[in-house]
Design a protein around this motif. Structure first.
Motif, PDB file in Angstrom:
ATOM      1  N   PRO A  28       0.794  -1.239   0.000  1.00 43.86           N
ATOM      2  CA  PRO A  28       0.000   0.000   0.000  1.00 43.86           C
ATOM      3  C   PRO A  28       0.821   1.281   0.000  1.00 43.86           C
ATOM      4  O   PRO A  28       0.290   2.349  -0.335  1.00 43.86           O
ATOM      5  CB  PRO A  28      -0.818  -0.120   1.294  1.00 43.86           C
ATOM      6  N   ASP A  29       2.129   1.202   0.361  1.00 44.14           N
ATOM      7  CA  ASP A  29       2.931   2.429   0.320  1.00 44.14           C
ATOM      8  C   ASP A  29       3.229   2.874  -1.110  1.00 44.14           C
ATOM      9  O   ASP A  29       3.702   3.990  -1.341  1.00 44.14           O
ATOM     10  CB  ASP A  29       4.228   2.274   1.119  1.00 44.14           C
ATOM     11  N   GLY A  30       2.966   2.001  -2.089  1.00 51.10           N
ATOM     12  CA  GLY A  30       3.114   2.364  -3.494  1.00 51.10           C
ATOM     13  C   GLY A  30       4.528   2.331  -4.029  1.00 51.10           C
ATOM     14  O   GLY A  30       4.743   2.522  -5.226  1.00 51.10           O
ATOM     15  N   ILE A  31       5.519   2.077  -3.181  1.00 46.99           N
ATOM     16  CA  ILE A  31       6.915   2.112  -3.632  1.00 46.99           C
ATOM     17  C   ILE A  31       7.659   0.811  -3.332  1.00 46.99           C
ATOM     18  O   ILE A  31       8.846   0.708  -3.625  1.00 46.99           O
ATOM     19  CB  ILE A  31       7.689   3.293  -3.015  1.00 46.99           C
ATOM     20  N   THR A  32       6.971  -0.155  -2.754  1.00 45.34           N
ATOM     21  CA  THR A  32       7.608  -1.436  -2.442  1.00 45.34           C
ATOM     22  C   THR A  32       6.899  -2.542  -3.214  1.00 45.34           C
ATOM     23  O   THR A  32       5.720  -2.800  -2.988  1.00 45.34           O
ATOM     24  CB  THR A  32       7.566  -1.742  -0.933  1.00 45.34           C
ATOM     25  N   ILE A  51      12.414  -1.408  -4.599  1.00 46.19           N
ATOM     26  CA  ILE A  51      11.950  -0.113  -4.093  1.00 46.19           C
ATOM     27  C   ILE A  51      11.960   0.905  -5.235  1.00 46.19           C
ATOM     28  O   ILE A  51      12.937   1.001  -5.980  1.00 46.19           O
ATOM     29  CB  ILE A  51      12.833   0.396  -2.944  1.00 46.19           C
ATOM     30  N   LYS A  52      10.885   1.664  -5.351  1.00 46.31           N
ATOM     31  CA  LYS A  52      10.800   2.677  -6.394  1.00 46.31           C
ATOM     32  C   LYS A  52      11.366   4.001  -5.887  1.00 46.31           C
ATOM     33  O   LYS A  52      10.971   4.486  -4.821  1.00 46.31           O
ATOM     34  CB  LYS A  52       9.344   2.871  -6.823  1.00 46.31           C
ATOM     35  N   LYS A  53      12.287   4.569  -6.651  1.00 45.66           N
ATOM     36  CA  LYS A  53      12.898   5.838  -6.280  1.00 45.66           C
ATOM     37  C   LYS A  53      13.137   6.653  -7.541  1.00 45.66           C
ATOM     38  O   LYS A  53      13.634   6.122  -8.539  1.00 45.66           O
ATOM     39  CB  LYS A  53      14.219   5.595  -5.540  1.00 45.66           C
ATOM     40  N   ASP A  54      12.783   7.928  -7.484  1.00 42.32           N
ATOM     41  CA  ASP A  54      12.928   8.826  -8.645  1.00 42.32           C
ATOM     42  C   ASP A  54      12.247   8.230  -9.872  1.00 42.32           C
ATOM     43  O   ASP A  54      12.781   8.241 -10.984  1.00 42.32           O
ATOM     44  CB  ASP A  54      14.414   9.091  -8.940  1.00 42.32           C
ATOM     45  N   ASN A  55      11.059   7.681  -9.642  1.00 38.13           N
ATOM     46  CA  ASN A  55      10.205   7.135 -10.702  1.00 38.13           C
ATOM     47  C   ASN A  55      10.830   5.945 -11.421  1.00 38.13           C
ATOM     48  O   ASN A  55      10.489   5.650 -12.564  1.00 38.13           O
ATOM     49  CB  ASN A  55       9.847   8.223 -11.728  1.00 38.13           C
ATOM     50  N   GLU A  56      11.738   5.226 -10.758  1.00 45.17           N
ATOM     51  CA  GLU A  56      12.355   4.060 -11.370  1.00 45.17           C
ATOM     52  C   GLU A  56      12.443   2.935 -10.346  1.00 45.17           C
ATOM     53  O   GLU A  56      12.803   3.160  -9.178  1.00 45.17           O
ATOM     54  CB  GLU A  56      13.755   4.387 -11.900  1.00 45.17           C
ATOM     55  N   THR A 113       5.299  15.789  -6.212  1.00 51.87           N
ATOM     56  CA  THR A 113       6.616  15.367  -6.669  1.00 51.87           C
ATOM     57  C   THR A 113       6.646  15.326  -8.191  1.00 51.87           C
ATOM     58  O   THR A 113       5.612  15.279  -8.851  1.00 51.87           O
ATOM     59  CB  THR A 113       6.970  13.977  -6.121  1.00 51.87           C
ATOM     60  N   LYS A 114       7.848  15.313  -8.729  1.00 55.37           N
ATOM     61  CA  LYS A 114       8.016  15.225 -10.178  1.00 55.37           C
ATOM     62  C   LYS A 114       7.358  13.963 -10.703  1.00 55.37           C
ATOM     63  O   LYS A 114       6.708  13.971 -11.756  1.00 55.37           O
ATOM     64  CB  LYS A 114       9.509  15.230 -10.514  1.00 55.37           C
TER      65      LYS A 114
END
Length: 736
Positions: free
Chosen positions: A354-358, A378-383, A473-474
């Motif tokens: 649910p955090d959307g980045i894991t 893990i998603k970081k800087d849209n990657e 965020t970008k």
């Protein structure tokens, strides 16, 4: 009687299955053994080839097939080393190095496996035979698995892994755990003797000899003792084909399922929860389902993105993970997630936290130590980062997959055919703590019940993010179209629904913003409340109930201003409600002196509950600012009423009240203003016979921006806080 009959049938079946074996010819024994092997029933095949090998020890193929059964049956994998060592010493075939290497690998003897497999590669590297080439490539993959395994052994993770046990796991297959984010419900896939239709052939006709048990969907609920209830099959979903539970929507109201049969390699469908019944699954559109296999998926917390596995063309090899965005209410074209996530091998079972980045997935590539291993990215800087292994002991040399975790991140669920951790070599469901390596996810879990006129209600729940546009965020700006962000920065994050029977809802929120929760239903006045988690630093779980009042009820319920039509009584001056005890808090009798006056809200409400007051011991001395205790009070005495007991909603309390204005609450009538002997002037609106009735009004005041509104009680004009009333046991019989 039924149990005895079943037991007798089992004994009879075993008796009949054993007797003929003694008189079977070699050909008949061989046919049974190969049939079991072709059906991938490695337990039965092992027994049959073991008998054949013991009776005919010089038959090379019986020994080879017995070894293969050991490789495929985790409970027998240790014997595979003995068998293939014997085969190498006796027959001295090149293939012995290949199979012995596989046996060493499965038993975590990685150095021996590398040595044996390298011998096979060196011997068959230049072969042009298709079978040899495939075995060489497999040898190279296993060598990489061994190297990965050696690194993971050096960095073994501390984790508590448990077989979930009864009543979920049994002697049959259970796998693909699917949980709601609060772990209150567990769905899983079952295949065994209770499967719909029993053993079936590829045409879904009964075949008790060569048929297979197909998959069904089961559900279990968390009990108060934190154990799961006896699982039940979902009749609306289960068919004679293969039916599996593969994902649940964020609000717990939509179950994603899988279906396949002889004519359908595998499609993804959805089933809606209506009350406590699921609807018949509906296949998703062509952007998700192709002519190829699609078989696992996960949906983002905002319901916007679907991650799913597919064997369709255009991938990197084998199964790949794809992503689709919901456009105008339906799923758009799917995009391959690319080489960071996918490999030339099988990549399956995505789960987006649910955090959307894991993102979790199961992969035979990346740093797998053998078969499917559980990875996370893990998603970081849209990657998306290259996935990392969840390590040993979570991952084994067997298949470990279908990993899901709760919102808090402290517990994960997965399925495996391991022989360790209480497994029997068939697929079982396991838990692991902690659920994620490193820092825990930071989100807010919001759940509760929506009531309409004090009854559970199906309502629409809109989550609106309130933040300035330049604070996005970008990454967010790249995925959001211009018309989704208003000039005020408001963005609808997602729309969910409470259950039509229980009124329960469930959702998660990411930190760094203020969210407006808007709850609405047809013919009910909507309620709004803000949740501020701009500075949230750790997981937070909040229970919040919403109380809606029907517009029809509001239409016939007069406001305080209508109660007394004469100006002198409608708008009492401060002098009228002076500190003199007799007039500090006018009772209903004072406000409405004649029978002709329009009745108050309390007088027109439904009859009071006749239940006896409970023991308030657990609540005494507790602060009702704690939502847990406040909800407990509502459950215990929310419907209680007595002749001279009334409840009012206090909207303000000030030592200097002149500057207190409440234009946002004017629609509820003019407030009653009382200057008390402690020097504090208190403002209240409306009066009610029960706490639950007052709570509905309090929620309406909160929705209008009066966030410190609270409920106070009056008995014969004397004011009590709810905590005071609890300490006095609601004054017992004194107010009856």
């Amino acid at each position: 009687m039924v149990k005895n009959s079943y037991f007798q049938l089992v004994i009879l079946f075993l008796f009949m299955s054993v007797l003929p074996m003694a008189s079977q010819t070699k050909k008949e024994m061989e046919e049974d053994a190969y049939n079991a092997l072709n059906d991938e029933d490695y337990v039965a095949a092992y027994t049959k080839f073991d008998e054949l090998n013991a009776k005919y020890p010089k038959e090379f193929d019986y020994l080879l097939k017995l070894g293969i059964c050991c490789l495929r049956n985790p409970e027998r994998k240790e014997r595979s080393i003995e068998i293939f060592t014997d085969m190498k010493n006796t027959y001295k075939t090149v293939e012995s190095d290949y199979f012995l290497g596989k046996a060493y690998h499965l038993n975590y003897k990685f150095d021996e496996a590398i040595s044996s497999l390298q011998k096979y590669i060196d011997t068959r590297a230049n072969s042009i035979k298709k079978e040899d080439k495939e075995m060489v490539e497999d040898s190279k993959l296993i060598i990489n698995n061994c190297k990965n395994g050696k690194l993971l052994i050096e960095n073994k993770v501390i984790a508590d892994i448990k077989n979930i046990g009864l009543p979920i796991n049994s002697e049959d297959d259970q796998y693909v755990p699917v949980i709601t984010t609060d772990e209150s419900i567990l769905f899983f896939t079952y295949a065994g003797k209770f499967s719909v239709g029993g053993k079936l052939n590829s045409n879904l006709d009964p075949d008790p000899v060569e048929g297979k048990y197909n998959e069904d969907v089961y559900v279990a609920y968390k009990r108060p003792d934190h154990l799961f209830s006896e699982p039940q099959g979902i009749d609306a979903i289960n068919t004679k084909g293969n039916d599996a539970a593969i994902a649940i929507s964020p609000d717990g109201q939509t179950l994603f399922t899988f279906y396949s049969d002889a004519k359908n390699s595998g499609d993804i469908a959805i089933s809606k929860l209506v009350g406590d019944e699921f609807t018949k699954p509906v296949i998703l559109n062509k952007n998700i389902n192709s002519d190829s296999w699609e078989g696992s998926c996960s949906i983002s917390a905002d319901g916007r993105f679907l991650f799913f596995a597919s064997e369709r063309p255009g991938g990197l090899g084998g199964r790949d993970i794809w992503i689709s965005e919901k456009i105008n209410g339906d799923w758009g074209p799917a995009k391959n997630m690319g080489p960071n996530i996918n490999t030339p091998y099988d990549d399956d079972a995505p789960f987006i936290h649910p955090d959307g980045i894991t993102l979790f997935l199961s992969s035979k590539g990346h740093t797998s130590i053998g078969g499917y291993d559980i990875m996370f990215s893990i998603k970081k800087d849209n990657e998306w980062a290259i996935p990392k292994s969840m390590g040993l002991p979570l991952n084994t040399t067997e298949d470990d997959r279908y990993y899901v975790i709760n919102s808090k991140g402290d517990r994960g669920y997965f399925s495996s055919n391991r022989s360790s951790s209480g497994g029997k070599g068939k697929n079982d469901i396991y838990t692991v703590e902690p659920g994620i390596l490193g820092e825990k996810p930071v989100i807010a879990l919001l759940k509760g019940t929506v009531y309409g006129n004090d009854q559970p209600l199906e309502a629409k729940i809109e989550i609106i993010r309130s933040i300035k546009k330049d604070q996005f965020t970008k990454e967010e700006l790249e995925i959001l179209s211009a018309n989704e962000i208003g000039s005020d920065g408001n963005l609808i994050i997602g729309t969910y629904f409470s259950n039509s029977k229980t009124g329960k809802y469930l959702t998660t929120l990411n930190p760094g913003a203020i969210y407006r929760i808007k709850v609405s239903a047809d013919k009910y006045e909507s309620v709004e409340e803000d949740v501020d988690i701009v500075n949230l630093k750790e997981y937070q779980e909040t229970t919040k109930d919403f109380y809606l009042v029907s517009t029809q009820t509001l239409a016939i319920t007069p406001t305080v201003a209508v109660v007394t039509p004469t100006p002198e009584v409608v708008t009492p001056t401060v002098a009228v409600v002076s500190p003199t005890p007799e007039v500090i808090t006018p009772t209903v009798a004072v406000v409405t002196p004649t029978a002709e006056v329009t009745p108050t809200v309390a007088a027109t409400s439904s009859p009071c509950s006749d239940k006896i007051l409970p023991d308030f011991g657990p609540l005494k001395g507790k602060s009702l600012n704690d939502i847990t205790y406040y909800k407990q009070l509502l459950d215990m005495a929310g419907d209680y009423c007595a002749g001279s007991l009334i409840f009012k909603v206090q909207i303000g309390a000030y030592r200097k009240p002149d500057n207190f204005k409440y234009p946002n609450l004017q629609s509820f009538g003019k407030a009653e203003v009382v200057n008390y002997p402690d020097g504090i002037t208190r403002f209240t609106q409306k009066e009610f016979k029960t706490i639950k009735e007052a709570e509905v009004q309090r929620q309406k005041a909160i929705a209008k921006g009066q966030k410190d509104a609270w409920i106070v009680a009056f008995v014969d004009g004397k004011r009590y806080t709810l905590e005071d009333l609890i300490m006095l046991d609601f004054l017992g019989k004194a107010i009856n």
